[in-house]
Enzyme design. Structure first.
Site, PDB file in Angstrom:
ATOM      1  N   HIS A  94      44.390  41.396  37.053  1.00  0.00           N
ATOM      2  CA  HIS A  94      44.036  40.029  37.476  1.00  0.00           C
ATOM      3  C   HIS A  94      45.042  39.035  36.862  1.00  0.00           C
ATOM      4  O   HIS A  94      44.666  38.073  36.182  1.00  0.00           O
ATOM      5  CB  HIS A  94      42.603  39.677  37.060  1.00  0.00           C
ATOM      6  CG  HIS A  94      42.007  38.557  37.871  1.00  0.00           C
ATOM      7  ND1 HIS A  94      40.680  38.499  38.209  1.00  0.00           N
ATOM      8  CD2 HIS A  94      42.563  37.440  38.420  1.00  0.00           C
ATOM      9  CE1 HIS A  94      40.436  37.393  38.907  1.00  0.00           C
ATOM     10  NE2 HIS A  94      41.580  36.737  39.057  1.00  0.00           N
ATOM     11  N   ALA A  95      46.299  39.337  37.129  1.00  0.00           N
ATOM     12  CA  ALA A  95      47.392  38.574  36.525  1.00  0.00           C
ATOM     13  C   ALA A  95      48.140  37.731  37.548  1.00  0.00           C
ATOM     14  O   ALA A  95      49.038  36.968  37.183  1.00  0.00           O
ATOM     15  CB  ALA A  95      48.375  39.543  35.861  1.00  0.00           C
ATOM     16  N   ALA A  96      47.788  37.868  38.832  1.00  0.00           N
ATOM     17  CA  ALA A  96      48.587  37.227  39.884  1.00  0.00           C
ATOM     18  C   ALA A  96      48.655  35.710  39.711  1.00  0.00           C
ATOM     19  O   ALA A  96      49.659  35.086  40.038  1.00  0.00           O
ATOM     20  CB  ALA A  96      48.013  37.563  41.258  1.00  0.00           C
ATOM     21  N   GLY A 139      44.986  30.686  54.336  1.00  0.00           N
ATOM     22  CA  GLY A 139      44.875  29.470  53.523  1.00  0.00           C
ATOM     23  C   GLY A 139      46.208  29.227  52.820  1.00  0.00           C
ATOM     24  O   GLY A 139      47.243  29.782  53.212  1.00  0.00           O
ATOM     25  N   GLU A 183      35.673  44.003  36.428  1.00  0.00           N
ATOM     26  CA  GLU A 183      36.828  43.709  35.571  1.00  0.00           C
ATOM     27  C   GLU A 183      36.360  43.533  34.134  1.00  0.00           C
ATOM     28  O   GLU A 183      35.326  42.897  33.917  1.00  0.00           O
ATOM     29  CB  GLU A 183      37.543  42.438  36.056  1.00  0.00           C
ATOM     30  CG  GLU A 183      38.184  42.627  37.429  1.00  0.00           C
ATOM     31  CD  GLU A 183      38.861  41.372  37.984  1.00  0.00           C
ATOM     32  OE1 GLU A 183      38.791  40.320  37.324  1.00  0.00           O
ATOM     33  OE2 GLU A 183      39.444  41.461  39.069  1.00  0.00           O
ATOM     34  N   THR A 226      45.184  40.629  46.070  1.00  0.00           N
ATOM     35  CA  THR A 226      45.324  39.677  44.959  1.00  0.00           C
ATOM     36  C   THR A 226      44.228  38.616  45.027  1.00  0.00           C
ATOM     37  O   THR A 226      44.338  37.582  44.375  1.00  0.00           O
ATOM     38  CB  THR A 226      46.698  38.967  45.010  1.00  0.00           C
ATOM     39  OG1 THR A 226      46.872  38.413  46.321  1.00  0.00           O
ATOM     40  CG2 THR A 226      47.840  39.915  44.681  1.00  0.00           C
ATOM     41  N   ILE A 286      47.440  30.231  49.938  1.00  0.00           N
ATOM     42  CA  ILE A 286      48.120  31.389  49.342  1.00  0.00           C
ATOM     43  C   ILE A 286      48.569  32.375  50.420  1.00  0.00           C
ATOM     44  O   ILE A 286      49.692  32.900  50.376  1.00  0.00           O
ATOM     45  CB  ILE A 286      47.214  32.074  48.292  1.00  0.00           C
ATOM     46  CG1 ILE A 286      46.918  31.106  47.135  1.00  0.00           C
ATOM     47  CG2 ILE A 286      47.865  33.357  47.772  1.00  0.00           C
ATOM     48  CD1 ILE A 286      45.892  31.610  46.135  1.00  0.00           C
ATOM     49  N   ARG A 338      40.021  38.900  45.545  1.00  0.00           N
ATOM     50  CA  ARG A 338      38.856  39.272  44.735  1.00  0.00           C
ATOM     51  C   ARG A 338      38.574  40.748  44.954  1.00  0.00           C
ATOM     52  O   ARG A 338      38.643  41.258  46.076  1.00  0.00           O
ATOM     53  CB  ARG A 338      37.626  38.448  45.126  1.00  0.00           C
ATOM     54  CG  ARG A 338      37.608  37.034  44.563  1.00  0.00           C
ATOM     55  CD  ARG A 338      37.475  37.015  43.038  1.00  0.00           C
ATOM     56  NE  ARG A 338      37.441  35.686  42.469  1.00  0.00           N
ATOM     57  CZ  ARG A 338      38.514  35.002  42.030  1.00  0.00           C
ATOM     58  NH1 ARG A 338      39.722  35.542  42.112  1.00  0.00           N
ATOM     59  NH2 ARG A 338      38.365  33.812  41.494  1.00  0.00           N
TER      60      ARG A 338
END
Ligand SMILES: O=C(O)CC[C@@H](O)C(=O)O
Length: 341
Positions: free
Chosen positions: A297-299, A167, A278, A247, A169, A249
């Site tokens: 979970h900072a990407a 997709g 998380e 990066t 990303i 889920r």
């Protein structure tokens, strides 16, 4: 001929439109407030964790904006006036999309706000693993200037970078990996193995990718088909020395299986930004592993993506409630009058 059903999203626009943010862990909602103010909409912030909290907080709302709160059939049934749901992000795995569609409630995500940021992060993790950056940094901090913790390192040029999910990303990650000298292959159920994408990524079957990639980078939505896509069986078939980057889920990988593969050497290392639970529980085996590089979970985050995400999430639901079709509606069938409420 019978009259088409009026879509829920276009029924009885209220004045002012009422938008409830069900939950948001960002520092402020100034951007959301500015969008709502410009649209003449009322905006309410709640911090809901449960279905019942959402039901109580969102009573009378035309639209909700949601980060992680559960939006289930039960919630939707209790909010009959709801027209639109805006999700802060790309992923909609916390929403019951089918139930919303069946009830004529429109869902908008923001599919492209963080393409650069998430792909940058995936590349940063891959390069950090390839060069042992985090392990070397940890060594220097404890006075160890040896190369021991990271051997063997291999030159990036010519190594195979496998992108799972092509997709927006995944494709961006593949382009950036090519720029670094990787040979990039990608798997995607919508593409035919053996073809080459517009970005020059050679399409491979998933099994072929798993067996031949030095880097496996995950870029798929979480759903029934991708849950634990990376499991113990798959990890038995990875190339010796392979590294895993996630990066997308957390539940796309079986955490215990990945921890075991990192321990017994089937995986050389892993760079993980997302976790099945998380925040990552303090008891997670991943925390004990030198060859796991972990980010929270900072990407998705940069100042630029953050501002765009917040603005567009609220703009989407404002558009819907005003009877206009926003750019990012996921279940546009609710606007076709084909779904009875
Ligand atoms: O959930 C978040 O806060 C980050 C959003 C990101 O994962 C996304 O789905 O775009």
């Amino acid at each position: 001929m019978s009259e088409p059903t009026t879509p829920a999203a276009f029924t009885n626009p209220t004045n002012p439109i009422k938008i409830v943010i069900t939950d948001c862990d960002h520092d402020s909602i100034d951007i959301e407030r500015a969008v709502a103010r410009d649209a003449g909409a009322e905006l309410v912030l709640a911090q809901c964790r449960t279905e019942d909290e959402v039901i109580a907080a969102a009573a009378g709302a035309d639209a909700i904006v949601v980060q992680y709160a559960p939006i289930t059939a039960k919630v939707l049934d209790a909010l009959p006036g709801l027209k639109a749901i805006g999700r802060y992000g790309v992923g909609v795995d916390t929403l019951d999309v089918e139930a919303a569609t069946a009830r004529g409630v429109a869902i908008c995500n923001v599919p492209d706000y963080g393409t650069e940021d998430v792909s940058d992060h995936a590349i940063a993790l891959a390069v950090s693993l390839a060069r042992g950056i985090t392990q070397l940094d940890r060594g220097v901090r404890r006075g160890d200037h040896s190369l021991g913790p990271v051997q063997p390192l291999h030159r990036i040029g010519g190594r195979v970078f496998g992108v799972v999910g092509l997709g927006l990303i995944g494709a961006a990650t593949g382009r950036k990996a090519k720029g670094l000298g990787y040979h990039v292959i990608g798997s995607d159920p919508l593409l035919t193995a053996g073809t080459v994408t517009a970005d020059g990524i050679t399409v491979a079957g998933f099994e072929e990718l798993v067996a031949s990639a030095d880097v496996i980078s995950l870029h798929v939505p979480l759903n029934q088909y991708t849950h634990h896509l990376i499991n113990s069986d798959v990890l038995d078939r990875v190339k010796p020395g392979a590294v895993l980057v996630n990066t997308c889920r957390g539940a796309v990988v079986d955490t215990d299986a990945v921890a075991a593969a990192l321990k017994d050497g089937r995986l050389h290392a892993a760079g993980l930004d997302v976790f099945e639970v998380e925040p990552l529980p303090r008891t997670s085996p991943l925390l004990e592993l030198e060859n796991a590089v972990l980010t929270p979970h900072a990407a998705w985050y940069s100042e630029e993506s953050y501002a765009e995400l917040k603005r567009r999430t609220v703009e989407n639901v404002v558009e819907l409630c005003a009877g206009r079709v926003p750019r990012n509606i996921l279940n546009s069938e609710v606007l076709l009058g084909s779904v009875a409420r």
